[in-house]
Design a protein around this motif. Structure first.
Motif, PDB file in Angstrom:
ATOM      1  N   LYS A 185      -3.852  -3.835  -3.132  1.00  0.00           N
ATOM      2  CA  LYS A 185      -2.761  -4.300  -2.283  1.00  0.00           C
ATOM      3  C   LYS A 185      -1.405  -4.295  -2.998  1.00  0.00           C
ATOM      4  O   LYS A 185      -0.381  -4.006  -2.384  1.00  0.00           O
ATOM      5  CB  LYS A 185      -3.091  -5.708  -1.785  1.00  0.00           C
ATOM      6  CG  LYS A 185      -2.163  -6.242  -0.757  1.00  0.00           C
ATOM      7  CD  LYS A 185      -2.312  -5.510   0.543  1.00  0.00           C
ATOM      8  CE  LYS A 185      -1.481  -6.190   1.616  1.00  0.00           C
ATOM      9  NZ  LYS A 185      -1.483  -5.468   2.839  1.00  0.00           N
TER      10      LYS A 185
ATOM     11  N   GLU B 194       0.327  -0.918  -2.979  1.00  0.00           N
ATOM     12  CA  GLU B 194       0.719  -0.642  -1.603  1.00  0.00           C
ATOM     13  C   GLU B 194       1.999  -1.401  -1.238  1.00  0.00           C
ATOM     14  O   GLU B 194       2.912  -0.845  -0.618  1.00  0.00           O
ATOM     15  CB  GLU B 194      -0.420  -1.058  -0.670  1.00  0.00           C
ATOM     16  CG  GLU B 194      -0.175  -0.764   0.788  1.00  0.00           C
ATOM     17  CD  GLU B 194      -1.356  -1.219   1.628  1.00  0.00           C
ATOM     18  OE1 GLU B 194      -1.108  -1.806   2.684  1.00  0.00           O
ATOM     19  OE2 GLU B 194      -2.512  -0.988   1.215  1.00  0.00           O
ATOM     20  N   LEU B 195       2.089  -2.643  -1.648  1.00  0.00           N
ATOM     21  CA  LEU B 195       3.288  -3.439  -1.396  1.00  0.00           C
ATOM     22  C   LEU B 195       4.501  -2.853  -2.110  1.00  0.00           C
ATOM     23  O   LEU B 195       5.603  -2.801  -1.551  1.00  0.00           O
ATOM     24  CB  LEU B 195       3.081  -4.887  -1.843  1.00  0.00           C
ATOM     25  CG  LEU B 195       2.141  -5.736  -1.003  1.00  0.00           C
ATOM     26  CD1 LEU B 195       1.877  -7.074  -1.690  1.00  0.00           C
ATOM     27  CD2 LEU B 195       2.725  -5.960   0.367  1.00  0.00           C
TER      28      LEU B 195
ATOM     29  N   ASP C 132       5.682   0.235  -0.259  1.00  0.00           N
ATOM     30  CA  ASP C 132       6.422  -0.136   0.939  1.00  0.00           C
ATOM     31  C   ASP C 132       7.827  -0.617   0.586  1.00  0.00           C
ATOM     32  O   ASP C 132       8.788  -0.323   1.297  1.00  0.00           O
ATOM     33  CB  ASP C 132       5.681  -1.222   1.718  1.00  0.00           C
ATOM     34  CG  ASP C 132       4.404  -0.717   2.350  1.00  0.00           C
ATOM     35  OD1 ASP C 132       4.250   0.518   2.485  1.00  0.00           O
ATOM     36  OD2 ASP C 132       3.553  -1.560   2.719  1.00  0.00           O
TER      37      ASP C 132
ATOM     38  N   LYS D  68       9.969   2.428  -0.173  1.00  0.00           N
ATOM     39  CA  LYS D  68      10.352   3.123   1.056  1.00  0.00           C
ATOM     40  C   LYS D  68      11.481   2.380   1.766  1.00  0.00           C
ATOM     41  O   LYS D  68      12.394   2.999   2.308  1.00  0.00           O
ATOM     42  CB  LYS D  68       9.152   3.248   1.993  1.00  0.00           C
ATOM     43  CG  LYS D  68       8.130   4.252   1.541  1.00  0.00           C
ATOM     44  CD  LYS D  68       6.955   4.286   2.493  1.00  0.00           C
ATOM     45  CE  LYS D  68       5.852   5.182   1.975  1.00  0.00           C
ATOM     46  NZ  LYS D  68       4.661   5.135   2.839  1.00  0.00           N
ATOM     47  N   GLY D  69      11.405   1.072   1.763  1.00  0.00           N
ATOM     48  CA  GLY D  69      12.458   0.274   2.386  1.00  0.00           C
ATOM     49  C   GLY D  69      13.793   0.442   1.688  1.00  0.00           C
ATOM     50  O   GLY D  69      14.837   0.558   2.335  1.00  0.00           O
TER      51      GLY D  69
END
Length: 72
Positions: A24, A27-28, A31, A34-35
């Motif tokens: 996890k 993955e965080l 993200d 990407k933000g």
């Protein structure tokens, strides 16, 4: 009571891994990356749009609504 020892940090790491799981956390972070990229792209698009839409001419003047009302 000053700083944390290595054992404190290891316990915190174990607790974080138990809460979020091993897969996890990457993955965080992906993200989040990407933000940030999306935010930067949006900011650069806004700057490009602003420079294209604003056009001024020296021979034009802008009259306020009060001046227009007094002339009528």
């Amino acid at each position: 009571m000053g700083s944390f020892s290595i054992w404190h940090w290891l316990i915190v790491l174990v607790v974080v891994l138990l809460l979020f799981g091993r897969g996890k956390i990457p993955e965080l972070m992906g993200d989040m990356a990407k933000g940030i990229k999306s935010f930067k792209k949006g900011m650069s698009d806004d700057e490009a749009d602003d420079s294209k839409t604003v056009e001024h001419r020296n021979d034009e003047t802008v009259n306020s609504s009060k001046e227009k009302a007094s002339k009528s």
